[in-house]
Design an enzyme around this catalytic site. Structure first.
Site, short mmCIF file in Angstrom:
data_model
loop_
_atom_site.label_atom_id
_atom_site.label_comp_id
_atom_site.label_asym_id
_atom_site.label_seq_id
_atom_site.Cartn_x
_atom_site.Cartn_y
_atom_site.Cartn_z
N SER A 227 39.38 43.26 37.31
CA SER A 227 40.67 43.15 38.01
C SER A 227 41.72 43.86 37.17
O SER A 227 41.58 43.94 35.94
CB SER A 227 41.07 41.68 38.20
OG SER A 227 42.42 41.56 38.63
N TYR B 173 42.07 33.44 34.27
CA TYR B 173 41.57 34.55 35.09
C TYR B 173 41.80 35.88 34.37
O TYR B 173 40.89 36.70 34.28
CB TYR B 173 42.29 34.54 36.44
CG TYR B 173 41.83 35.63 37.38
CD1 TYR B 173 40.63 35.53 38.06
CD2 TYR B 173 42.62 36.76 37.60
CE1 TYR B 173 40.21 36.52 38.93
CE2 TYR B 173 42.21 37.76 38.46
CZ TYR B 173 41.00 37.64 39.12
OH TYR B 173 40.59 38.64 39.98
#
Length: 263
Positions: free
Chosen positions: A150, A166
């Site tokens: 990501s 995350y």
């Protein structure tokens, strides 16, 4: 003889295992691989979602099956790899996409939530890559591994985006990709990462609702969020012979966001 561009991108007869494949980015990547001729094995935790996703692929003329498995559990991961080989044959392409996120200020972030995110987003990727490589790719001296990271793993977040676990996990995925590529290149295995930006999905729904989808779109140089086609091209490049000399790399698919935040 040098292959044509159509031949280089052709995946006819290859087997692709896609985790987190029942919806969103995983299903989009499954479509890309299947449209190029691959046979698709989808996996996620919920059988009902997988059945619907497989039906969608089949309606598009793609050979697809599914296995329900929790990629946060080692026994499920090893079963998933073995059952895929049993039902479809050796795995040529692995897409590590199953993931989780958690929103909380760093000073209040529950440790058990940190562990859950890191277990699924990093440990699960490692165990499945290891199992697939040992069963299929190393003995056959070929394979493609695609890890979904990501842009959250490329830089820090503004203060309103409190996703420390995350971000940390996706930064780990980027360097896991580099390290694994360095080790397994001698076996003919390429390992690359895709770093999506903001796409409408179940995982990002809360964030988009909180910050405003329009506002987030305007923060990208291309002035939009990702759509249902935007991961297809890079997925196919990494998975096919067209990308056979690319390994250990990451690429952002984010409308240019990482270019302006210094990723």
């Amino acid at each position: 003889m040098t292959r044509t561009i159509q031949q280089l991108f052709d995946l006819t007869g290859q087997v692709a295992l896609v985790t987190g494949g029942s919806r969103g980015l995983g299903l989009q990547m499954a479509h890309a691989l299947g449209e190029a001729g691959a046979k698709i094995m989808l996996s996620s935790r919920k059988a009902e979602d997988l059945e619907a996703a497989a039906a969608e692929l089949k309606a598009a003329g793609i050979e697809a099956q599914w296995i329900a498995a929790d990629c946060g559990k080692e026994e499920d991961i090893r079963r998933l790899a073995a059952e895929t080989v049993q039902r479809m044959g050796p795995i040529d392409i692995l897409v590590n996409n199953a993931g989780a996120t958690w929103g909380a200020p760093a000073e209040e972030h529950p440790v058990n939530a940190w562990d859950k995110v890191m277990n699924l987003n990093v440990r699960g990727y490692f165990i499945l890559a290891q199992e697939v490589a040992k069963l299929c790719m190393i003995p056959r001296k070929k394979g493609r591994i695609l890890n979904v990271a990501s842009i959250a793993g490329l830089a820090g977040n503004p203060s309103e985006m409190k996703t420390i676990a995350y971000n940390t996990s996706k930064g780990a995925v980027v360097n896991f990709t580099r390290a694994l590529a360095g080790e397994w290149g001698e076996h003919g295995i390429t390992v690359n990462a895709i770093c999506p930006g903001f796409f409408p999905s179940k995982m990002t729904y809360g964030l988009l609702e909180k910050l405003g989808a329009d506002k987030m779109a305007q923060g990208a140089p291309l002035r939009r969020l990702g759509d249902d086609e935007d991961l297809k091209g890079l997925t196919l490049l990494y998975a096919s012979a067209a990308g056979k000399h690319i390994t250990g790399q990451w690429m952002a698919v984010d409308g240019g966001v990482s270019a302006i935040i210094g990723g």
